[in-house]
Design a protein around this motif. Structure first.
Motif, short mmCIF file in Angstrom:
data_model
loop_
_atom_site.label_atom_id
_atom_site.label_comp_id
_atom_site.label_asym_id
_atom_site.label_seq_id
_atom_site.Cartn_x
_atom_site.Cartn_y
_atom_site.Cartn_z
N UNK A 194 26.31 26.76 16.94
CA UNK A 194 25.07 27.29 16.36
C UNK A 194 24.33 28.22 17.32
N UNK A 195 24.28 27.87 18.59
CA UNK A 195 23.59 28.71 19.58
C UNK A 195 24.28 30.06 19.72
N UNK A 196 25.60 30.04 19.79
CA UNK A 196 26.35 31.30 19.91
C UNK A 196 26.16 32.17 18.67
N UNK A 197 26.16 31.54 17.50
CA UNK A 197 25.97 32.29 16.26
C UNK A 197 24.57 32.91 16.19
N UNK A 198 23.55 32.17 16.63
CA UNK A 198 22.19 32.73 16.63
C UNK A 198 22.12 33.94 17.54
N UNK A 199 22.77 33.84 18.69
CA UNK A 199 22.78 34.94 19.65
C UNK A 199 23.49 36.17 19.09
N UNK A 200 24.66 35.97 18.52
CA UNK A 200 25.41 37.10 17.97
C UNK A 200 24.68 37.68 16.76
N UNK A 201 24.06 36.83 15.97
CA UNK A 201 23.30 37.29 14.80
C UNK A 201 22.13 38.15 15.26
N UNK A 202 21.45 37.73 16.30
CA UNK A 202 20.33 38.49 16.84
C UNK A 202 20.78 39.86 17.34
N UNK A 203 21.90 39.88 18.07
CA UNK A 203 22.43 41.14 18.58
C UNK A 203 22.85 42.07 17.44
N UNK A 204 23.52 41.51 16.44
CA UNK A 204 23.95 42.31 15.30
C UNK A 204 22.75 42.84 14.51
N UNK A 205 21.71 42.03 14.37
CA UNK A 205 20.51 42.47 13.64
C UNK A 205 19.84 43.64 14.37
N UNK B 73 29.77 53.68 7.85
CA UNK B 73 30.79 52.66 8.05
C UNK B 73 30.31 51.58 9.03
N UNK B 74 29.70 52.01 10.12
CA UNK B 74 29.20 51.05 11.12
C UNK B 74 28.08 50.18 10.53
N UNK B 75 27.19 50.79 9.73
CA UNK B 75 26.13 50.01 9.08
C UNK B 75 26.76 48.97 8.16
N UNK B 76 27.73 49.39 7.36
CA UNK B 76 28.37 48.46 6.43
C UNK B 76 29.12 47.35 7.16
N UNK B 77 29.82 47.69 8.24
CA UNK B 77 30.53 46.67 9.01
C UNK B 77 29.55 45.66 9.62
N UNK B 78 28.41 46.14 10.09
CA UNK B 78 27.42 45.26 10.70
C UNK B 78 26.79 44.36 9.64
N UNK B 79 26.47 44.93 8.48
CA UNK B 79 25.92 44.12 7.38
C UNK B 79 26.94 43.06 6.96
N UNK C 12 33.56 39.18 20.96
CA UNK C 12 32.57 39.61 21.95
C UNK C 12 32.72 41.10 22.24
N UNK C 13 33.95 41.60 22.18
CA UNK C 13 34.20 43.02 22.39
C UNK C 13 33.85 43.80 21.12
N UNK C 14 34.26 43.29 19.97
CA UNK C 14 34.02 43.96 18.70
C UNK C 14 33.51 42.93 17.69
N UNK C 15 32.18 42.69 17.67
CA UNK C 15 31.62 41.63 16.83
C UNK C 15 31.76 41.84 15.33
N UNK C 16 32.23 43.01 14.92
CA UNK C 16 32.41 43.29 13.50
C UNK C 16 33.84 43.01 13.03
#
Length: 127
Positions: A11-22, A76-82, A109-113
């Motif tokens: 859960x902690x890792x997901x919150x962190x990656x979600x924050x970075x992606x947002x 494309x990058x916006x769609x991949x991030x969404x 970690x290298x490519x979060x999408x």
């Protein structure tokens, strides 16, 4: 047998990656707005310069095609991030869409999408 780095995200890792992606999504959306505005300016300017020689016309065409490419890449990058954010919400983030195995934290970690594990991505690239 999966390596330790292949385990599901906690859960902690997901919150962190979600924050970075947002944060990344906001930046990418701004970049897309700018690219679309520049593309609109180029399209409007296309009618100007009716007496251009071939070199000028070619340069303008190249510039328009380059801007279109930037717009397509930004979209494309916006769609991949969404999509990555949706996968986090749907609790499918980190699983390969093709085979269902874990993608691997190092890859994400290298490519979060990423939506495919390395094996499936290599198969896709060979096609």
């Amino acid at each position: 047998m999966a390596a330790a780095t292949e385990n599901a995200w906690n859960a902690t890792e997901l919150r962190s990656i979600k924050s970075e992606l947002a944060k990344d999504l906001i930046r990418l959306q701004k970049e897309l707005e700018i690219a679309e505005a520049e593309m609109e300016d180029l399209v409007e300017a296309a009618g100007v310069g009716a007496g251009d020689d071939q070199a000028d016309a070619g340069a303008k065409t190249f510039e328009r095609e380059h801007e279109m490419s930037l717009v397509y890449n930004a979209r494309d990058m916006v769609q991949q991030t969404e999509r990555a954010l949706d996968r986090i919400e749907n609790k499918t983030y980190g699983k390969c869409e093709e085979c269902g195995n874990f993608i691997g934290k190092a890859r994400l970690q290298v490519f979060p999408r990423a939506t495919l594990c390395m094996v499936c991505k290599q198969k896709e690239e060979r096609r």
